[in-house]
Write an enzyme that holds these catalytic residues in place. Structure first.
Site, PDB file in Angstrom:
ATOM      1  N   THR A  43       0.855  -1.198   0.000  1.00  0.00           N
ATOM      2  CA  THR A  43       0.000   0.000   0.000  1.00  0.00           C
ATOM      3  C   THR A  43       0.884   1.238   0.000  1.00  0.00           C
ATOM      4  OG1 THR A  43      -1.801  -1.098   1.183  1.00  0.00           O
ATOM      5  CG2 THR A  43      -1.696   1.290   1.387  1.00  0.00           C
ATOM      6  N   THR A  46       4.359   4.600  -3.445  1.00  0.00           N
ATOM      7  CA  THR A  46       5.351   3.863  -4.247  1.00  0.00           C
ATOM      8  C   THR A  46       4.684   2.656  -4.901  1.00  0.00           C
ATOM      9  OG1 THR A  46       6.929   4.530  -2.537  1.00  0.00           O
ATOM     10  CG2 THR A  46       7.732   3.013  -4.219  1.00  0.00           C
ATOM     11  N   GLY A  98       6.229  -0.801  -0.260  1.00  0.00           N
ATOM     12  CA  GLY A  98       7.066   0.327   0.137  1.00  0.00           C
ATOM     13  C   GLY A  98       7.428   0.240   1.610  1.00  0.00           C
ATOM     14  N   GLY A 112       2.797   3.684   7.720  1.00  0.00           N
ATOM     15  CA  GLY A 112       2.398   5.076   7.530  1.00  0.00           C
ATOM     16  C   GLY A 112       1.006   5.168   6.930  1.00  0.00           C
ATOM     17  N   GLY A 113       0.662   4.167   6.146  1.00  0.00           N
ATOM     18  CA  GLY A 113      -0.672   4.117   5.532  1.00  0.00           C
ATOM     19  C   GLY A 113      -1.635   3.245   6.310  1.00  0.00           C
ATOM     20  N   GLU A 119      -0.027  -5.937   5.423  1.00  0.00           N
ATOM     21  CA  GLU A 119       1.249  -5.940   4.680  1.00  0.00           C
ATOM     22  C   GLU A 119       2.216  -6.973   5.265  1.00  0.00           C
ATOM     23  OE1 GLU A 119       1.224  -1.251   3.309  1.00  0.00           O
ATOM     24  OE2 GLU A 119       2.196  -1.810   5.176  1.00  0.00           O
TER      25      GLU A 119
HETATM   26  C1  5RP Z   1       1.507   1.630   4.338  1.00  0.00           C
HETATM   27  C2  5RP Z   1       2.985   1.489   4.302  1.00  0.00           C
HETATM   28  C3  5RP Z   1       3.690   2.110   3.134  1.00  0.00           C
HETATM   29  O1  5RP Z   1       4.402   1.109   2.481  1.00  0.00           O
HETATM   30  C4  5RP Z   1       4.630   3.160   3.635  1.00  0.00           C
HETATM   31  O2  5RP Z   1       3.895   4.098   4.383  1.00  0.00           O
HETATM   32  C5  5RP Z   1       5.326   3.855   2.469  1.00  0.00           C
HETATM   33  O3  5RP Z   1       4.404   4.599   1.740  1.00  0.00           O
HETATM   34  P1  5RP Z   1       4.848   5.486   0.512  1.00  0.00           P
HETATM   35  O4  5RP Z   1       5.273   4.579  -0.592  1.00  0.00           O
HETATM   36  O5  5RP Z   1       3.604   6.285   0.160  1.00  0.00           O
HETATM   37  O6  5RP Z   1       5.964   6.395   0.967  1.00  0.00           O
HETATM   38  O7  5RP Z   1       3.617   0.925   5.152  1.00  0.00           O
HETATM   39  O8  5RP Z   1       0.974   1.046   5.508  1.00  0.00           O
END
Ligand code: 5RP
Length: 234
Positions: A43, A46, A98, A112-113, A119
């Site tokens: 998610t 990236t 990512g 972060g998401g 994941e």
């Molecule tokens: C979501 C994640 C993402 O992989 C992580 O936040 C990186 O996100 P981005 O590619 O938008 O920087 O762990 O739960």
């Protein structure tokens, strides 16, 4: 510098550089997918580039498992066939995702998401787990916050047990649990991972150990670098 004369190339703004790096890392990972594979999709922004790269490759007989409604929606819109992870039996061939931070020993912080639980399941279920990131995600030492997913029931107690920690102002996880962050120092990722995992009420935390990681593709000014994690690709 404001020179706009023809033929003069100005430095890209940092955001554009980072987006180009994300796309380069995603393209390198998409090149690892082969016809007929079962692939887990992470998610984030990236991974959004990854989905486009996978769709552009025109691979045949691919099956995908997704870590979030956002990824499922984007993948389906691109024509990728997304199924429940439970449809895949014992293992995925590949998972790609990512990361928020990547340290020199291949420890990751993710979430972060707010999708780190799913994941981590996809990364564990995959024979090969590939991490993709711009160079901005490479750090010398992990730093807080560490995302945590906790059950609603007893969440005040769980937060207290995780202290220092706080709830995040964000929607619940795809499974309806609360999302928060552990805010303490990360002196020893393995010790902290064990402590967080041992806390009753915690569903999952965002520290991913090197044993989960097969490859790390980091795109920077010199191109895409490839590091190996501790999980040997099968
Ligand atoms: C979501 C994640 C993402 O992989 C992580 O936040 C990186 O996100 P981005 O590619 O938008 O920087 O762990 O739960």
């Amino acid at each position: 510098m404001t020179d706009e004369s023809p033929g003069v190339s100005l430095p890209l703004p940092p955001d554009s550089v980072i987006e180009a790096e994300k796309r380069a890392a995603a393209a390198a990972a998409a090149a690892l997918a082969q016809d007929g594979m079962c692939v887990g999709l992470g998610t984030g922004s990236t991974v959004a580039y990854l989905l486009a790269e996978l769709a552009n490759r025109g691979l045949r007989d691919m099956r995908y498992a997704s870590s979030s409604p956002a990824t499922t929606h984007a993948a389906t819109a691109l024509g990728l066939s997304v199924e429940s992870l439970d449809a895949f039996g014992d293992a995925l061939d590949l998972a790609i995702d990512g990361a928020d931070q990547i340290d020199p020993n291949a420890w990751l912080i993710k979430g972060g998401g707010a999708a780190h639980t799913r994941e981590k399941i996809l990364a564990s279920a995959a024979r090969r787990f590939v991490v993709i990131a711009s160079a901005a995600k490479a750090v010398q030492a992990l730093r807080p916050p560490v995302p945590v997913e906790i059950l609603r029931f007893g969440s005040s107690w769980t937060l207290h047990a995780l202290a220092p920690a706080e709830l995040r102002k964000c929607p619940p996880s795809p499974d309806g649990n609360l999302i928060g962050d552990y805010l303490g120092a990360i002196e020893d990722p393995a010790a902290l991972s064990a402590r967080l995992s041992a806390t009753t009420g915690l569903v999952e935390h965002g520290l991913f150990p090197p044993q989960l990681v097969s490859d790390i593709l980091i795109a920077g000014p010199q191109g895409v670098s490839h590091r190996r994690g501790a999980k040997a690709p099968v």
